[in-house]
Design a protein around this motif. Sequence first.
Motif, PDB file in Angstrom:
ATOM      1  N   ASP A   1       0.838  -1.197   0.000  1.00 18.94           N
ATOM      2  CA  ASP A   1       0.000   0.000   0.000  1.00 18.94           C
ATOM      3  C   ASP A   1       0.875   1.249   0.000  1.00 18.94           C
ATOM      4  N   GLN A   2       0.331   2.332  -0.525  1.00 17.36           N
ATOM      5  CA  GLN A   2       1.077   3.590  -0.586  1.00 17.36           C
ATOM      6  C   GLN A   2       1.431   4.132   0.803  1.00 17.36           C
ATOM      7  N   TYR A   3       0.685   3.732   1.830  1.00 11.17           N
ATOM      8  CA  TYR A   3       0.975   4.167   3.193  1.00 11.17           C
ATOM      9  C   TYR A   3       1.964   3.247   3.920  1.00 11.17           C
TER      10      TYR A   3
ATOM     11  N   HIS B   1       4.631   1.193   5.876  1.00  7.51           N
ATOM     12  CA  HIS B   1       5.776   1.580   6.699  1.00  7.51           C
ATOM     13  C   HIS B   1       7.079   1.240   5.993  1.00  7.51           C
TER      14      HIS B   1
ATOM     15  N   ASN C   1       7.540   4.189   3.519  1.00  6.60           N
ATOM     16  CA  ASN C   1       7.523   5.568   4.016  1.00  6.60           C
ATOM     17  C   ASN C   1       8.466   5.840   5.177  1.00  6.60           C
ATOM     18  N   TYR C   2       8.728   4.830   6.014  1.00  9.89           N
ATOM     19  CA  TYR C   2       9.397   5.100   7.284  1.00  9.89           C
ATOM     20  C   TYR C   2      10.599   4.198   7.571  1.00  9.89           C
TER      21      TYR C   2
ATOM     22  N   ASN D   1      -3.153   2.227  -4.131  1.00  6.10           N
ATOM     23  CA  ASN D   1      -4.017   3.155  -3.405  1.00  6.10           C
ATOM     24  C   ASN D   1      -5.114   2.367  -2.694  1.00  6.10           C
TER      25      ASN D   1
ATOM     26  N   ARG E   1      -7.293   3.235   3.875  1.00  9.29           N
ATOM     27  CA  ARG E   1      -6.708   3.363   5.206  1.00  9.29           C
ATOM     28  C   ARG E   1      -5.477   2.457   5.362  1.00  9.29           C
ATOM     29  N   GLY E   2      -4.693   2.381   4.300  1.00 13.84           N
ATOM     30  CA  GLY E   2      -3.463   1.602   4.362  1.00 13.84           C
ATOM     31  C   GLY E   2      -3.636   0.128   4.063  1.00 13.84           C
TER      32      GLY E   2
ATOM     33  N   THR F   1      -2.515  -0.809  10.441  1.00 16.38           N
ATOM     34  CA  THR F   1      -1.827   0.153   9.603  1.00 16.38           C
ATOM     35  C   THR F   1      -1.475   1.390  10.416  1.00 16.38           C
TER      36      THR F   1
ATOM     37  N   LYS G   1       0.040   4.547   9.240  1.00 21.58           N
ATOM     38  CA  LYS G   1      -0.421   5.776   8.597  1.00 21.58           C
ATOM     39  C   LYS G   1      -1.911   5.716   8.274  1.00 21.58           C
ATOM     40  N   GLY G   2      -2.474   4.522   8.275  1.00 22.51           N
ATOM     41  CA  GLY G   2      -3.908   4.358   8.031  1.00 22.51           C
ATOM     42  C   GLY G   2      -4.751   4.511   9.283  1.00 22.51           C
TER      43      GLY G   2
END
Length: 339
Positions: free
Chosen positions: A80-82, A84, A87-88, A105, A108-109, A140, A142-143
């Motif tokens: 998913d785009q969110y 971890h 992104n992190y 996309n 909610r992650g 999630t 970020k979700g």
Amino acid sequence: MKIDLRSDTVTKPTKEMLNVMMQADVGDDVYKEDPTVNALEEKVAKMFGKDKALFFPSGSMANQAAIKLHTQPGEQLIADQYAHIFNYEGGGVSFNSGVSCKLLNGHRGMINAKQIKEAINPPDFYHSPLTSLVCIENTTNKGGGACYDFNEIIKIKEVCTDHNLGYHLDGARIWNALVAKNETAAQYGEVFDTISVCLSKGLGAPIGSILIGDDKFMENAIRIRKILGGGMRQVGYLAAAGLYALENNINRLLEDHQKAKEIGELLKTLPFVINVEPIDTNIVIFTIDGDEEKFIKTMEDKSVLFYGMGQGKLRFVTHLDYTQKMHEHFLELLQKTML
């Protein structure tokens, strides 16, 4: 009274946990001679019904090791785009494994089996990267602490099996999902090839994550951990904290979830709050109509810490060290806050 709602990573060991840590029987874990680490790994492997488990200093390192175990340079994973892992984790997917990410996309992650199936590159089309791994995150981050429907997790597994893809779970907050959805670790062990779990978030240990998997994936895990610099010596003192956390702090996560939901209900009544995202576990994400930085500073002046996510979106995270007394005080502060 200082109230820190930036993350569930800010928790500190309780006196009981510290006592257990100081009494730990230790050895050299690089030689696999630390009895407390061995006990922790055996316990977690058994919980998930997997062959092996390996203790890591961080969740990012555990995830990065898993990706390296599943892939070869030039290949591609789906997430998913969110996620971890994208992104992190400092770009570790490309740096450590030479792998690219196809980001979807989701909601909610969370991504679904249909999306994943459509995103797989044709294996005989050598112009595109070979798809080799699917990574999902539960809950999630970020979700907003969202939990997957386990039926969807199974459907994704079927896609992975049909297309010969690895299946990794970033389960940093899997314990929150288990108590929220009344699920078991063994259910997840039956589905995923590898799973990373964190001990230093909701469970309150000071450090540590564990990678769990079947023999064919975990055979080289300790070698990858060494390459990444994750060999530790008398780490049983930290493993003891993990054992204590597993034995004492899982069911109490429901208290964090309840506090998060109560915060969410109050936020919905505040005139400057535009939206409160659904709250499944211990993460509250909401949007305000006003100056985000001003709101953060206003609360910081009242000894309340939390993060802004940009564009008016903010986040609270409840945890072990966020007591009922703090909770009641914080709700009072929120009610009196004006923007």
